[in-house]
Design an enzyme around this catalytic site. Structure first.
Site, PDB file in Angstrom:
ATOM      1  N   CYS A 147       0.820  -1.219   0.000  1.00 31.53           N
ATOM      2  CA  CYS A 147       0.000   0.000   0.000  1.00 31.53           C
ATOM      3  C   CYS A 147       0.854   1.270   0.000  1.00 31.53           C
ATOM      4  O   CYS A 147       0.348   2.350  -0.296  1.00 31.53           O
ATOM      5  CB  CYS A 147      -0.933  -0.001   1.200  1.00 31.53           C
ATOM      6  SG  CYS A 147      -1.913  -1.506   1.270  1.00 31.53           S
ATOM      7  N   HIS A 285      -3.887   6.614   2.208  1.00 29.20           N
ATOM      8  CA  HIS A 285      -4.218   5.299   1.655  1.00 29.20           C
ATOM      9  C   HIS A 285      -5.601   4.911   2.172  1.00 29.20           C
ATOM     10  O   HIS A 285      -5.878   5.007   3.370  1.00 29.20           O
ATOM     11  CB  HIS A 285      -3.164   4.289   2.100  1.00 29.20           C
ATOM     12  CG  HIS A 285      -3.595   2.877   1.871  1.00 29.20           C
ATOM     13  ND1 HIS A 285      -4.016   2.437   0.637  1.00 29.20           N
ATOM     14  CD2 HIS A 285      -3.685   1.817   2.716  1.00 29.20           C
ATOM     15  CE1 HIS A 285      -4.357   1.163   0.734  1.00 29.20           C
ATOM     16  NE2 HIS A 285      -4.167   0.764   1.968  1.00 29.20           N
ATOM     17  N   ASN A 315     -10.258  -0.930  -0.515  1.00 24.55           N
ATOM     18  CA  ASN A 315      -8.799  -0.761  -0.419  1.00 24.55           C
ATOM     19  C   ASN A 315      -8.170  -1.322  -1.696  1.00 24.55           C
ATOM     20  O   ASN A 315      -8.213  -2.523  -1.927  1.00 24.55           O
ATOM     21  CB  ASN A 315      -8.321  -1.516   0.830  1.00 24.55           C
ATOM     22  CG  ASN A 315      -6.807  -1.496   0.985  1.00 24.55           C
ATOM     23  OD1 ASN A 315      -6.071  -1.150   0.060  1.00 24.55           O
ATOM     24  ND2 ASN A 315      -6.339  -1.906   2.153  1.00 24.55           N
TER      25      ASN A 315
HETATM   26  C1  LIG Z   1     -10.602  -6.091   9.577  1.00 27.51           C
HETATM   27  C2  LIG Z   1     -11.369  -5.112  10.455  1.00 27.51           C
HETATM   28  C3  LIG Z   1     -12.409  -4.379   9.619  1.00 27.51           C
HETATM   29  C4  LIG Z   1     -12.096  -5.885  11.543  1.00 27.51           C
HETATM   30  O1  LIG Z   1     -12.814  -4.996  12.364  1.00 27.51           O
HETATM   31  P1  LIG Z   1     -12.748  -5.134  13.942  1.00 27.51           P
HETATM   32  O2  LIG Z   1     -13.646  -4.117  14.494  1.00 27.51           O
HETATM   33  O3  LIG Z   1     -11.279  -5.073  14.331  1.00 27.51           O
HETATM   34  O4  LIG Z   1     -13.341  -6.542  14.161  1.00 27.51           O
HETATM   35  P2  LIG Z   1     -12.668  -7.804  14.856  1.00 27.51           P
HETATM   36  O5  LIG Z   1     -11.550  -8.335  14.031  1.00 27.51           O
HETATM   37  O6  LIG Z   1     -12.375  -7.464  16.268  1.00 27.51           O
HETATM   38  O7  LIG Z   1     -13.849  -8.827  14.785  1.00 27.51           O
HETATM   39  C5  LIG Z   1     -15.058  -8.626  15.517  1.00 27.51           C
HETATM   40  C6  LIG Z   1     -15.987  -9.779  15.218  1.00 27.51           C
HETATM   41  O8  LIG Z   1     -16.475  -9.638  13.875  1.00 27.51           O
HETATM   42  C7  LIG Z   1     -16.267 -10.858  13.160  1.00 27.51           C
HETATM   43  N1  LIG Z   1     -16.044 -10.539  11.756  1.00 27.51           N
HETATM   44  C8  LIG Z   1     -14.873 -10.382  11.107  1.00 27.51           C
HETATM   45  N2  LIG Z   1     -15.104 -10.102   9.816  1.00 27.51           N
HETATM   46  C9  LIG Z   1     -16.450 -10.080   9.666  1.00 27.51           C
HETATM   47  C10 LIG Z   1     -17.289  -9.826   8.579  1.00 27.51           C
HETATM   48  N3  LIG Z   1     -16.813  -9.550   7.356  1.00 27.51           N
HETATM   49  N4  LIG Z   1     -18.611  -9.858   8.777  1.00 27.51           N
HETATM   50  C11 LIG Z   1     -19.145 -10.116   9.980  1.00 27.51           C
HETATM   51  N5  LIG Z   1     -18.387 -10.377  11.070  1.00 27.51           N
HETATM   52  C12 LIG Z   1     -17.056 -10.348  10.896  1.00 27.51           C
HETATM   53  C13 LIG Z   1     -15.083 -11.474  13.818  1.00 27.51           C
HETATM   54  O9  LIG Z   1     -15.052 -12.863  13.571  1.00 27.51           O
HETATM   55  C14 LIG Z   1     -15.312 -11.134  15.254  1.00 27.51           C
HETATM   56  O10 LIG Z   1     -16.251 -12.044  15.770  1.00 27.51           O
HETATM   57  P3  LIG Z   1     -16.137 -12.586  17.295  1.00 27.51           P
HETATM   58  O11 LIG Z   1     -16.251 -11.361  18.143  1.00 27.51           O
HETATM   59  O12 LIG Z   1     -17.262 -13.528  17.386  1.00 27.51           O
HETATM   60  O13 LIG Z   1     -14.786 -13.230  17.369  1.00 27.51           O
HETATM   61  C15 LIG Z   1     -10.439  -4.080  11.130  1.00 27.51           C
HETATM   62  O14 LIG Z   1      -9.630  -4.713  12.077  1.00 27.51           O
HETATM   63  C16 LIG Z   1      -9.550  -3.413  10.122  1.00 27.51           C
HETATM   64  O15 LIG Z   1      -9.990  -2.662   9.279  1.00 27.51           O
HETATM   65  N6  LIG Z   1      -8.247  -3.623  10.226  1.00 27.51           N
HETATM   66  C17 LIG Z   1      -7.304  -3.052   9.282  1.00 27.51           C
HETATM   67  C18 LIG Z   1      -7.357  -3.842   8.006  1.00 27.51           C
HETATM   68  C19 LIG Z   1      -6.667  -3.150   6.892  1.00 27.51           C
HETATM   69  O16 LIG Z   1      -6.922  -2.010   6.648  1.00 27.51           O
HETATM   70  N7  LIG Z   1      -5.777  -3.871   6.230  1.00 27.51           N
HETATM   71  C20 LIG Z   1      -5.051  -3.381   5.130  1.00 27.51           C
HETATM   72  C21 LIG Z   1      -4.123  -2.327   5.584  1.00 27.51           C
HETATM   73  S1  LIG Z   1      -3.262  -1.638   4.283  1.00 27.51           S
END
Ligand SMILES: CC(C)(COP(=O)(O)OP(=O)(O)OC[C@H]1O[C@@H](n2cnc3c(N)ncnc32)[C@H](O)[C@@H]1OP(=O)(O)O)[C@@H](O)C(=O)NCCC(=O)NCCS
Length: 358
Positions: A147, A285, A315
């Site tokens: 990225c 980004h 993204n």
């Molecule tokens: C991935 C992301 C959206 C997850 O959001 P979050 O608020 O951190 O959510 P969590 O990972 O804590 O997961 C919360 C719950 O949602 C669930 N979950 C994950 N993806 C899901 C989806 N697509 N739909 C529904 N539920 C989902 C998880 O399994 C978890 O369930 P649990 O509580 O029963 O274990 C967030 O962490 C994020 O954006 N991270 C950065 C990712 C990124 O930008 N990557 C590229 C960088 S360049």
């Protein structure tokens, strides 16, 4: 954060202060070369026409539109059609940028493509684009820093142009076809990513690239990775990996990204004798709306200064910054003379910033 592998050319010249007018900065460095700060002469973008909405993803994995919107701000993303290659996307963006700059392909001396989703191993995507647009005079190669790739390519191109000689115009493309490395049975990742391309033409003109900084921390590389490469397992412990699919530790990436957003902008602004108020725009980004909002809040800048399009683009890795910038230029938000900070963070782990006067 390791600094050994940093690329940091430092403030570009003695005319970096905001409001330094439209003069092109030029001075001889200690080797006697003429160091002239290049400017962005044109910008273009291309998005595949196929829209992948949240409801369609909800038919593939256990998720729903409300969860995706709330946690990421994403409503839909674009994905390439079967047979549409990374080079195809890059070529469209490259041609749009050239047209916007009023230049022809034979004017391009350097063609850099930032991507982690090149179509084939031996032939760089930049080489395919060079052939597709007929930039027969251009040196062409790829830059891969996920990225942060577009900013790494931008700083690389800037060094070529500052060196002068045969390098007068550079075409820098950020492109990724993340649908090719997204596991559409993994709800943790598949909701985030999309495909697209953006490009800029650099040369002497109005505006100025003022400063850059790229940092990498390979010690945290497994935070975002693939368990397999296109030619085999990436790690000894993952010989059964299904494909070269992206995996990540989402929360860790989230925290890293917010910190990188703040640190890189704070530092570049300070180093150039500016304040946050002097910035007209921040183009980050486009990872996740919540990351961008948390970054802006922590930094103390209003979201009205932060250009976002993640809701409809998702993204797109190396493409996200030039696409967002192109949209803001096209709709008139970005004007000549504006000071803009481009800020990136992602796989590597990597992070970077580019400060420019449009
Ligand atoms: C991935 C992301 C959206 C997850 O959001 P979050 O608020 O951190 O959510 P969590 O990972 O804590 O997961 C919360 C719950 O949602 C669930 N979950 C994950 N993806 C899901 C989806 N697509 N739909 C529904 N539920 C989902 C998880 O399994 C978890 O369930 P649990 O509580 O029963 O274990 C967030 O962490 C994020 O954006 N991270 C950065 C990712 C990124 O930008 N990557 C590229 C960088 S360049």
């Amino acid at each position: 954060m390791s600094s050994k592998a940093d690329i940091h050319p430092g403030p570009s010249s003695d005319s970096t202060a905001p409001g330094s007018g439209t003069d092109i900065a030029a001075h001889a460095d200690s080797s006697g070369r003429l160091a002239t700060a290049p400017a962005v002469l044109g910008i273009g973008a291309y998005l595949p026409t196929r829209v992948l909405g949240n409801d369609e993803l909800a038919r593939l994995v256990e998720t729903n539109d409300a969860w995706i919107r709330e946690r990421t701000g994403i409503i839909e993303r674009r994905v390439s059609a079967p047979g549409e290659t990374t080079a195809d996307l890059a070529t469209r963006a490259a041609l749009a940028a050239l047209e916007n700059a009023g230049l022809a392909a034979h004017d391009v001396d350097l063609l850099l493509v930032a991507t982690i989703t090149g179509d084939e191993a031996p032939r760089a995507t930049a080489v395919r684009v060079q052939h597709a647009i007929g930039a027969t005079e251009a040196t062409a190669f790829d830059v891969g820093l996920a990225c942060t790739g577009f900013l790494a390519a931008l700083v690389t191109a800037e060094q070529f142009l500052r060196a002068g000689g045969p390098y007068q115009h550079a075409l820098v493309v950020g492109v990724d076809r993340l649908s090719a490395i997204t596991d559409y049975s993994d709800r943790d990742t598949c909701v985030l990513f999309g495909d697209g391309a953006g490009a800029v033409v650099l040369g002497r003109g109005e505006g100025e690239l003022l400063d850059h900084e790229i940092r990498v921390d390979g010690g945290r590389g497994d935070t975002i990775t693939t368990r397999a490469t296109r030619i085999g397992p990436a790690h000894a412990e993952a010989p059964e990996a299904k494909g070269p699919y992206l995996t990540m530790r989402g929360r860790e990436v989230f925290r890293f990204a917010v910190q990188a957003f703040c640190d890189r902008i704070e530092q570049v602004v300070q180093r150039n004798g500016m304040t946050l108020e002097d910035l007209d725009w921040i183009v980050p980004h486009q990872a996740n709306q919540r990351i961008l909002e948390a970054g802006a809040r922590k930094l103390g800048v209003p979201m009205s200064k932060v250009i976002t399009n993640v809701s409809t683009r998702g993204n797109t890795s190396a493409a996200s910054i030039p696409i967002a910038l192109q949209e803001a230029v096209a709709d008139g938000r970005v004007q000549r003379g504006h000071h803009i900070a481009l800020v990136a963070f992602g796989g590597g782990l990597s992070q970077g910033v580019s400060l420019l006067r449009w």
